[in-house]
Scaffold this active site. Structure first.
Site, PDB file in Angstrom:
ATOM      1  N   HIS A   1      22.672  63.975  -1.293  1.00 27.42           N
ATOM      2  CA  HIS A   1      21.586  63.964  -2.262  1.00 27.42           C
ATOM      3  C   HIS A   1      21.849  62.966  -3.387  1.00 27.42           C
ATOM      4  CE1 HIS A   1      19.367  65.989  -5.734  1.00 27.42           C
ATOM      5  NE2 HIS A   1      18.410  65.687  -4.875  1.00 27.42           N
TER       6      HIS A   1
ATOM      7  N   HIS B   1      15.891  58.213  -9.517  1.00 32.38           N
ATOM      8  CA  HIS B   1      15.145  59.459  -9.389  1.00 32.38           C
ATOM      9  C   HIS B   1      14.004  59.566 -10.385  1.00 32.38           C
ATOM     10  CE1 HIS B   1      14.229  63.729 -10.153  1.00 32.38           C
ATOM     11  NE2 HIS B   1      14.410  63.865  -8.852  1.00 32.38           N
TER      12      HIS B   1
END
Length: 310
Positions: free
Chosen positions: A49, A91
């Site tokens: 991740h 992100h």
């Protein structure tokens, strides 16, 4: 009469075969004709991740390298798009949290973003994990990630906030083609594309129906999903990815009963990893791919290898 009956029987069998073949073809088309056996179809996948972001600054080359070293199956890349139309690994829509800069990515050129320090924040926030080499790290472009890791790596790419970035999907597919992540027929063996936006996924599906897609969900309350929703998702995607904290075993069972992959996020605790496996997850997102591999080995040993190909 017998001859006529035989002919009639043969015609009926032929019609049935054609109908079955047509149905199978339609089903394959609805699911993007994913016949190239991507890694996610063969094993429970370990998705690093934002890279191994529990150990290194997220969405930096060192984090991705560490994810590979820890035997993560996929490099996860969140995409934002700069003012001059370049796709970068980040992100947030703002650069504030993970760099020493401020402002929205869409308002900054790539050259301006390349001046930012994307690693020092990690050293300051996690002094026990700090490394000198993290100071001054740069935000990578999607092209730079592909250049660094090549076609031997697997990529799990998210179109973040696609409504903010018109043309993001077209640019993504162009980069995939440029770096030969898809073949001449539009197929891929090492890329999955995910998004919370159904519209973005449908756009990618329209541009290239052979790319495997995953529909993300963010639930605020206990997750529920219907058979109708799952059948609708199956028309364009190969799997779903909800936040793990809001799902239960029944949710996972429904997803798997519809022959969809189940890749929850973000699962960092051993107990939750074990629970996800017991419920039937076919992979998961974790900041600690090294820990998940340990849990997988324990689970495989416990299960005597009956349910996992690893």
């Amino acid at each position: 009469m017998k001859t006529n009956l035989k002919k009639f029987g043969f015609c009926m069998m032929s019609a049935a075969f054609i109908l079955q073949a047509t149905s199978m073809g339609a089903s394959a088309a609805a699911n993007g004709n994913h016949s190239n056996s991507s890694i996610y179809e063969k094993k429970i996948v370990n998705i690093a991740h934002r890279g191994a972001s529990g150990h290194a600054p997220e969405h930096t080359i060192p984090a991705y390298q560490m994810g590979e070293q820890m035997k993560g199956d996929y490099i996860e890349i969140d995409l934002q798009m700069t003012k001059d139309g370049r796709l970068i690994a980040m992100h947030d829509e703002k650069v504030d949290r993970t760099t020493n800069g401020t402002g929205l990515v869409k308002d900054l050129t790539l050259a301006e973003i390349k001046k930012l320090d994307a690693g020092t924040w990690f050293n300051e926030k996690y002094p026990q994990l700090a490394k000198e080499v993290y100071e001054g790290l740069k935000v990578p472009t999607l092209e730079e990630v592909f250049k660094k890791f090549g076609k031997k790596a697997n990529y799990y790419i998210e179109t973040k906030s696609p409504d903010v970035y018109p043309g993001m999907e077209e640019e993504l597919l162009q980069v995939l083609e440029e770096y030969k992540m898809v073949d001449s027929k539009g197929r891929t063996k090492n890329v999955l594309i995910q998004s919370f936006s159904k519209e973005s996924l449908m756009k990618v599906h329209d541009l290239n129906p052979k790319l495997p897609l995953v529909q993300l969900f963010s639930y605020k309350n206990q997750a529920t999903i219907s058979d109708e929703e799952l059948e609708s998702i199956k028309e364009y995607a190969v799997g779903v990815g909800p936040n793990f904290s809001k799902v239960d075993g029944q949710y996972v069972k429904m997803v798997r009963d519809h022959d969809l992959q189940f890749h929850p996020y973000t699962v960092n605790e051993r107990a939750d990893m074990k629970k996800a496996l017991e419920w039937g997850a076919t992979g998961l997102f974790t900041n600690y791919p090294d820990v998940f591999n340990e849990v997988l080995r324990e689970y495989k040993h416990k299960d005597n290898g009956n349910n996992i190909t690893k």
